[in-house]
Write a protein that holds these residues in place. Sequence first.
Motif, PDB file in Angstrom:
ATOM      1  N   GLY A 108       1.044  -1.319  -0.019  1.00 18.23           N
ATOM      2  CA  GLY A 108       0.020   0.077  -0.180  1.00 18.23           C
ATOM      3  C   GLY A 108       0.694   1.328   0.011  1.00 18.23           C
ATOM      4  O   GLY A 108       1.860   1.330   0.917  1.00 18.23           O
ATOM      5  N   VAL A 120      -0.846  -1.212  -4.538  1.00 17.67           N
ATOM      6  CA  VAL A 120      -2.264  -0.267  -4.252  1.00 17.67           C
ATOM      7  C   VAL A 120      -1.920   1.052  -3.969  1.00 17.67           C
ATOM      8  O   VAL A 120      -1.302   1.618  -3.008  1.00 17.67           O
ATOM      9  CB  VAL A 120      -2.902  -1.083  -2.953  1.00 17.67           C
ATOM     10  CG1 VAL A 120      -4.299  -0.425  -3.070  1.00 17.67           C
ATOM     11  CG2 VAL A 120      -3.188  -2.708  -3.226  1.00 17.67           C
ATOM     12  N   ASN A 165      -2.837   4.296  -2.822  1.00 15.42           N
ATOM     13  CA  ASN A 165      -4.042   4.776  -2.005  1.00 15.42           C
ATOM     14  C   ASN A 165      -4.225   6.302  -2.374  1.00 15.42           C
ATOM     15  O   ASN A 165      -4.073   7.167  -1.578  1.00 15.42           O
ATOM     16  CB  ASN A 165      -3.900   4.666  -0.524  1.00 15.42           C
ATOM     17  CG  ASN A 165      -4.800   4.542   0.337  1.00 15.42           C
ATOM     18  OD1 ASN A 165      -4.639   4.879   1.606  1.00 15.42           O
ATOM     19  ND2 ASN A 165      -6.102   4.579  -0.189  1.00 15.42           N
ATOM     20  N   VAL A 210      -3.285  -1.254  -8.750  1.00 12.67           N
ATOM     21  CA  VAL A 210      -4.642  -1.052  -8.365  1.00 12.67           C
ATOM     22  C   VAL A 210      -4.644   0.332  -7.733  1.00 12.67           C
ATOM     23  O   VAL A 210      -3.907   0.797  -6.812  1.00 12.67           O
ATOM     24  CB  VAL A 210      -4.992  -2.111  -7.478  1.00 12.67           C
ATOM     25  CG1 VAL A 210      -6.463  -1.875  -7.036  1.00 12.67           C
ATOM     26  CG2 VAL A 210      -4.911  -3.399  -7.951  1.00 12.67           C
ATOM     27  N   GLU A 250      -6.643   2.561  -5.164  1.00 11.11           N
ATOM     28  CA  GLU A 250      -7.911   2.719  -4.065  1.00 11.11           C
ATOM     29  C   GLU A 250      -8.259   4.021  -3.646  1.00 11.11           C
ATOM     30  O   GLU A 250      -7.519   4.465  -3.015  1.00 11.11           O
ATOM     31  CB  GLU A 250      -7.323   1.693  -2.887  1.00 11.11           C
ATOM     32  CG  GLU A 250      -8.286   1.751  -1.825  1.00 11.11           C
ATOM     33  CD  GLU A 250      -9.868   1.240  -2.097  1.00 11.11           C
ATOM     34  OE1 GLU A 250     -10.476   2.237  -1.766  1.00 11.11           O
ATOM     35  OE2 GLU A 250     -10.070   0.314  -2.821  1.00 11.11           O
ATOM     36  N   GLN A 283     -10.467   5.209  -1.265  1.00 14.03           N
ATOM     37  CA  GLN A 283     -10.715   5.271   0.166  1.00 14.03           C
ATOM     38  C   GLN A 283      -9.379   5.565   0.734  1.00 14.03           C
ATOM     39  O   GLN A 283      -8.713   4.499   0.776  1.00 14.03           O
ATOM     40  CB  GLN A 283     -11.472   3.904   0.327  1.00 14.03           C
ATOM     41  CG  GLN A 283     -11.955   4.226   1.834  1.00 14.03           C
ATOM     42  CD  GLN A 283     -13.102   5.106   1.909  1.00 14.03           C
ATOM     43  OE1 GLN A 283     -14.012   5.271   1.338  1.00 14.03           O
ATOM     44  NE2 GLN A 283     -12.949   6.116   2.946  1.00 14.03           N
ATOM     45  N   HIS A 340      -7.589   0.412   4.279  1.00 17.69           N
ATOM     46  CA  HIS A 340      -8.481   0.234   3.019  1.00 17.69           C
ATOM     47  C   HIS A 340      -7.541  -0.144   1.867  1.00 17.69           C
ATOM     48  O   HIS A 340      -8.025  -1.097   1.334  1.00 17.69           O
ATOM     49  CB  HIS A 340      -9.051   1.634   2.609  1.00 17.69           C
ATOM     50  CG  HIS A 340     -10.077   2.064   3.541  1.00 17.69           C
ATOM     51  ND1 HIS A 340     -11.197   1.395   3.613  1.00 17.69           N
ATOM     52  CD2 HIS A 340     -10.246   3.097   4.322  1.00 17.69           C
ATOM     53  CE1 HIS A 340     -12.067   2.020   4.283  1.00 17.69           C
ATOM     54  NE2 HIS A 340     -11.592   3.024   4.787  1.00 17.69           N
ATOM     55  N   ALA A 341      -6.304   0.128   1.917  1.00 21.51           N
ATOM     56  CA  ALA A 341      -5.341  -0.032   0.807  1.00 21.51           C
ATOM     57  C   ALA A 341      -4.931  -1.642   0.839  1.00 21.51           C
ATOM     58  O   ALA A 341      -5.025  -2.547  -0.026  1.00 21.51           O
ATOM     59  CB  ALA A 341      -4.018   0.760   0.790  1.00 21.51           C
ATOM     60  N   ASN A 350      -6.891  -4.087   2.495  1.00 16.17           N
ATOM     61  CA  ASN A 350      -8.040  -4.809   2.404  1.00 16.17           C
ATOM     62  C   ASN A 350      -8.291  -4.789   0.789  1.00 16.17           C
ATOM     63  O   ASN A 350      -8.484  -6.021   0.079  1.00 16.17           O
ATOM     64  CB  ASN A 350      -9.317  -4.122   2.911  1.00 16.17           C
ATOM     65  CG  ASN A 350      -9.046  -4.400   4.350  1.00 16.17           C
ATOM     66  OD1 ASN A 350      -8.338  -5.322   4.933  1.00 16.17           O
ATOM     67  ND2 ASN A 350      -9.840  -3.815   5.255  1.00 16.17           N
ATOM     68  N   ARG A 351      -8.010  -3.805  -0.102  1.00 15.46           N
ATOM     69  CA  ARG A 351      -8.168  -3.945  -1.396  1.00 15.46           C
ATOM     70  C   ARG A 351      -7.040  -4.788  -1.941  1.00 15.46           C
ATOM     71  O   ARG A 351      -7.445  -5.631  -3.131  1.00 15.46           O
ATOM     72  CB  ARG A 351      -7.809  -2.608  -2.008  1.00 15.46           C
ATOM     73  CG  ARG A 351      -8.071  -2.512  -3.658  1.00 15.46           C
ATOM     74  CD  ARG A 351      -9.415  -3.045  -4.075  1.00 15.46           C
ATOM     75  NE  ARG A 351      -9.278  -2.828  -5.623  1.00 15.46           N
ATOM     76  CZ  ARG A 351      -9.661  -1.815  -6.378  1.00 15.46           C
ATOM     77  NH1 ARG A 351      -9.926  -0.469  -5.685  1.00 15.46           N
ATOM     78  NH2 ARG A 351      -9.612  -2.014  -7.535  1.00 15.46           N
ATOM     79  N   ARG A 353      -8.212  -8.394  -1.711  1.00 11.92           N
ATOM     80  CA  ARG A 353      -9.373  -8.686  -2.566  1.00 11.92           C
ATOM     81  C   ARG A 353      -8.618  -8.984  -4.192  1.00 11.92           C
ATOM     82  O   ARG A 353      -9.071  -9.682  -4.732  1.00 11.92           O
ATOM     83  CB  ARG A 353     -10.474  -7.773  -2.935  1.00 11.92           C
ATOM     84  CG  ARG A 353     -11.122  -7.531  -1.573  1.00 11.92           C
ATOM     85  CD  ARG A 353     -12.523  -6.771  -1.726  1.00 11.92           C
ATOM     86  NE  ARG A 353     -12.169  -5.341  -2.043  1.00 11.92           N
ATOM     87  CZ  ARG A 353     -11.865  -4.235  -1.276  1.00 11.92           C
ATOM     88  NH1 ARG A 353     -12.028  -4.326  -0.059  1.00 11.92           N
ATOM     89  NH2 ARG A 353     -11.754  -2.914  -1.961  1.00 11.92           N
ATOM     90  N   GLU A 354      -7.494  -8.274  -4.291  1.00 14.58           N
ATOM     91  CA  GLU A 354      -6.928  -8.367  -5.729  1.00 14.58           C
ATOM     92  C   GLU A 354      -5.747  -9.444  -5.807  1.00 14.58           C
ATOM     93  O   GLU A 354      -5.483 -10.116  -6.856  1.00 14.58           O
ATOM     94  CB  GLU A 354      -6.065  -6.924  -5.967  1.00 14.58           C
ATOM     95  CG  GLU A 354      -7.259  -5.655  -6.225  1.00 14.58           C
ATOM     96  CD  GLU A 354      -7.778  -5.974  -7.601  1.00 14.58           C
ATOM     97  OE1 GLU A 354      -7.478  -6.515  -8.424  1.00 14.58           O
ATOM     98  OE2 GLU A 354      -8.929  -5.081  -7.491  1.00 14.58           O
TER      99      GLU A 354
END
Length: 320
Positions: free
Chosen positions: A10, A41, A43, A67, A69, A71, A76-77, A79-80, A83-84
């Motif tokens: 992140g 990610v 952010n 990716v 993100e 938010q 948040h980063a 958690n994204r 998911r990825e």
Amino acid sequence: MSMQVSVVIGTYNRAHLLEGTLEALASQEVPGSLEWEIVVVDNNSRDATAQVTTAFSKTTATPVRYVFEPQQGLSHARNRGIREARGAIIAFTDDDVLPASDWIAEIAAAIDRWKADGVGGRILPRWETSPPRWLTDNRHLLNRIAIMDSEASGLLSRPLVARPQVWGANMAFRRELFEKVGGFDPRWGIVGTKLFRGEETDLINRALDSGLKIAYDAALTVFHRIGSDRMRKAYFRKLTFDSAQVGARLVPALNGRTFLGAPLWSYRAVFTDFWKWLGRALLGRPGAFDQQLAWWSSAGRLSGYWKAGLVRRLDRKSGS
């Protein structure tokens, strides 16, 4: 061959540092049988993070994905990133960290060695300039900048108060852990320039409470780049205040009389810690800066109680 390890980074407005982290990952010595990937990610950055990641992806055979993100917040980063990620093991490091060349291989080995659901390891300093003695001689301050140099490996247990511990710059978990206990709580962790903390400790506490195994393995090593901006007392004052503030907002006082949403003892703590610091400073006694940070912690906690109380009052008004 299925993806075994995903490395999630992140990042927020630190493209100049991210380049070094990606280069360190490009130098990993990984067995040919181990398939892994990098997930960056972004952010909500406003710098060249996207361009740096894209340029790097063209220089390595390791799959690299970018990716975005929007938010704001490190949790948040991350958690994204979860998911990825496609890996059975999801590893995390930061954009100011240089993993050792065997880091990926050791993550997979440590998970297997400990039969663990998660692992972490050493975080050693890489000072960008010569650090001051008031910092290097103070174990508490080194902890605050995430230096974990314990050479003793072992399984973690509650409560997480003693060393060693597993911290965000060097940690990895089986995917099933997140399926069982959820991801990082976005109320914890850095948000923009707010130096909130505690997201990894919260996750590990939930994992341990659920009967999962988390190990600290000293063979897992990364190097945390410490710039001159984090060798200043002003940085530690802000870090201490922000960390105490988020802790008070999320862990409310359980009993006692309150004023403006804060327990009365928290006002006394601010007053007492201030005068203790002033006395030490005026008399030239050792530990004056530590006591000053205790006052900043008390002030941050009081601010957190005030903010939590304000939110509760607004919620009651909106519900009436």
